[in-house]
Design a protein around this motif. Structure first.
Motif, mmCIF file in Angstrom:
data_model
loop_
_atom_site.group_PDB
_atom_site.id
_atom_site.type_symbol
_atom_site.label_atom_id
_atom_site.label_comp_id
_atom_site.label_asym_id
_atom_site.label_seq_id
_atom_site.Cartn_x
_atom_site.Cartn_y
_atom_site.Cartn_z
ATOM 1 N N ARG A 31 19.404 -52.464 -9.075
ATOM 2 C CA ARG A 31 18.282 -52.649 -8.160
ATOM 3 C C ARG A 31 18.599 -53.678 -7.073
ATOM 4 O O ARG A 31 18.430 -53.398 -5.882
ATOM 5 N N ALA A 35 19.867 -52.869 -3.020
ATOM 6 C CA ALA A 35 18.697 -53.055 -2.154
ATOM 7 C C ALA A 35 19.065 -53.215 -0.679
ATOM 8 O O ALA A 35 18.378 -52.665 0.187
ATOM 9 N N GLU A 36 20.132 -53.922 -0.374
ATOM 10 C CA GLU A 36 20.471 -54.151 1.034
ATOM 11 C C GLU A 36 21.062 -52.920 1.718
ATOM 12 O O GLU A 36 21.219 -52.897 2.936
ATOM 13 N N ASP A 40 13.681 -49.218 1.269
ATOM 14 C CA ASP A 40 12.852 -49.940 0.305
ATOM 15 C C ASP A 40 12.337 -48.965 -0.749
ATOM 16 O O ASP A 40 11.995 -47.820 -0.446
ATOM 17 N N ARG A 41 12.298 -49.415 -1.977
ATOM 18 C CA ARG A 41 11.826 -48.594 -3.101
ATOM 19 C C ARG A 41 10.562 -49.225 -3.662
ATOM 20 O O ARG A 41 10.517 -50.443 -3.882
ATOM 21 N N ASP A 42 9.541 -48.393 -3.924
ATOM 22 C CA ASP A 42 8.359 -48.943 -4.578
ATOM 23 C C ASP A 42 8.609 -48.965 -6.083
ATOM 24 O O ASP A 42 9.593 -48.428 -6.585
ATOM 25 N N ARG A 166 16.018 -46.809 8.530
ATOM 26 C CA ARG A 166 15.288 -47.992 8.067
ATOM 27 C C ARG A 166 15.788 -48.328 6.663
ATOM 28 O O ARG A 166 15.483 -47.642 5.695
ATOM 29 N N HIS A 168 16.156 -51.248 3.750
ATOM 30 C CA HIS A 168 15.612 -52.499 3.212
ATOM 31 C C HIS A 168 14.647 -53.153 4.213
ATOM 32 O O HIS A 168 14.674 -54.353 4.457
ATOM 33 N N GLY A 169 13.831 -52.286 4.835
ATOM 34 C CA GLY A 169 12.777 -52.760 5.729
ATOM 35 C C GLY A 169 13.193 -53.047 7.158
ATOM 36 O O GLY A 169 12.375 -53.512 7.945
#
Length: 187
Positions: A31, A35-36, A40-42, A166, A168-169
């Motif tokens: 995780r 992530a980078e 983005d994952r909920d 897009r 990691h935000g």
């Protein structure tokens, strides 16, 4: 669909719902490390139900001929941890005969040459079995290890796509890299 590729150190195969817990363990274990590099994952993404749904979606995508996701495990431990994925996405036929390549490696198995090994087999499959002309990979400029893997496999830089995905935000630039099927270059 049964699809399995064997390399010296790896088994690459399509998984089914019986492997959902192993897929979940992979995404949970990685995780933070992934992530980078990913959208983005909920929180739902990190549940068994969603992992089962994703496996079902992969099977539908394969049946439609639009993509293939192979999961990697060590050849010496085929029932052990899943240690990565390689995906051929957005397969387009007709005049294009192309796809997008995606891949990710378990943090505990990076820098061992596994992804280069896996990709070389998937590329051969894409060119020889799927008869694709072009494989495209889009990589963030700051992802040096991923760029090196593609360069080592013969991918060429074709340009920079600004604010391409897009991740990691953040809207990230990506280097557009391409590998052409050498048997098609003169056709």
């Amino acid at each position: 669909m049964q699809l399995k590729l064997n390399s010296k150190h790896l088994i690459l195969r399509v998984i089914d719902e019986s492997d959902a817990e192993r897929a979940l363990a992979f995404v949970r274990r990685n995780r933070e490390a992934l992530a980078e590099w990913e959208p983005d994952r909920d929180e739902d993404y990190f549940t068994l139900d969603v992992q089962r749904q994703l496996i079902q979606n992969d099977h539908r995508m394969m049946e439609a001929g639009h993509g293939i996701r192979l999961w990697l495990c060590a050849a010496e431990d085929p029932d052990g941890d899943l240690i990565g994925t390689v995906s051929l996405n957005n397969i387009i036929r007709g005049a294009f005969q192309s796809c997008h390549l995606g891949y990710r490696t378990d943090a505990g198995h990076r820098n061992k040459g596994y992804m280069t090994e896996a990709l070389s087999h998937v590329i051969a499959f894409a060119f020889d079995e799927l008869n694709l002309h072009r494989i495209e990979a889009n990589i963030m400029p700051r992802n040096g290890p991923s760029l090196k893997v593609c360069e080592r496999l013969g991918f060429k830089h074709e340009g920079l796509a600004h604010n391409y995905l897009r991740i990691h935000g953040v809207w990230e630039d990506h280097i557009h890299m391409v590998l052409l099927n050498p048997s098609w270059t003169d056709k």
